[in-house]
Design a protein around this motif. Sequence first.
Motif, short mmCIF file in Angstrom:
data_model
loop_
_atom_site.label_atom_id
_atom_site.label_comp_id
_atom_site.label_asym_id
_atom_site.label_seq_id
_atom_site.Cartn_x
_atom_site.Cartn_y
_atom_site.Cartn_z
N ILE A 47 0.84 -1.21 0.00
CA ILE A 47 0.00 0.00 0.00
C ILE A 47 0.88 1.25 0.00
O ILE A 47 0.68 2.18 -0.79
N LEU A 48 1.86 1.29 0.90
CA LEU A 48 2.69 2.47 1.03
C LEU A 48 3.64 2.67 -0.15
O LEU A 48 4.12 3.79 -0.37
N SER A 49 3.89 1.63 -0.93
CA SER A 49 4.83 1.74 -2.05
C SER A 49 4.34 2.69 -3.14
O SER A 49 5.12 3.10 -4.01
N GLN A 50 3.08 3.07 -3.10
CA GLN A 50 2.53 4.03 -4.07
C GLN A 50 2.95 5.46 -3.75
O GLN A 50 2.68 6.37 -4.54
N TYR A 51 3.55 5.67 -2.58
CA TYR A 51 3.89 7.00 -2.10
C TYR A 51 5.38 7.08 -1.77
O TYR A 51 6.06 6.06 -1.68
N ASN A 52 5.85 8.29 -1.55
CA ASN A 52 7.23 8.47 -1.12
C ASN A 52 7.27 8.41 0.41
O ASN A 52 6.78 9.31 1.09
N ILE A 53 7.84 7.35 0.94
CA ILE A 53 7.94 7.16 2.38
C ILE A 53 9.29 7.69 2.83
O ILE A 53 10.34 7.17 2.41
N VAL A 54 9.29 8.72 3.68
CA VAL A 54 10.55 9.33 4.12
C VAL A 54 10.98 8.84 5.49
O VAL A 54 12.06 9.17 5.96
N GLY A 55 10.14 8.03 6.13
CA GLY A 55 10.49 7.43 7.41
C GLY A 55 9.49 6.36 7.76
O GLY A 55 8.30 6.50 7.49
N GLN A 56 9.98 5.26 8.31
CA GLN A 56 9.08 4.18 8.71
C GLN A 56 9.78 3.37 9.80
O GLN A 56 10.98 3.11 9.72
#
Length: 99
Positions: A47-56
């Motif tokens: 799900i999150l791979s569609q967005y730019n994740i800058v921290g997780q």
Amino acid sequence: IIKLINSGCTLGAVNFPNVDLPSKPNTHRVLNIHRNVPGVLRDINNILSQYNIVGQVLSTTEHVGYMIAEVESEDPEVSADVYSTLSGLPSNIRTRILY
């Protein structure tokens, strides 16, 4: 308890995974509590791979997982999209968007 409410930080919690993630500007903070079952991280990251994740960051106990993610976007709809999609996962216990 103020850090939990304001940032999702659970450091010092006794019966909950300990997680903390520094805030980043221009992001949406996503909190997700889920059942700790095989494949759950794959489902969340799909799900999150569609967005730019800058921290997780993710931490688990035997039965529960807790994830904080920072999704970079100026689009206010991103929060609603991520919330509804994560909430629909069978492993989801609770999803919250802080900002």
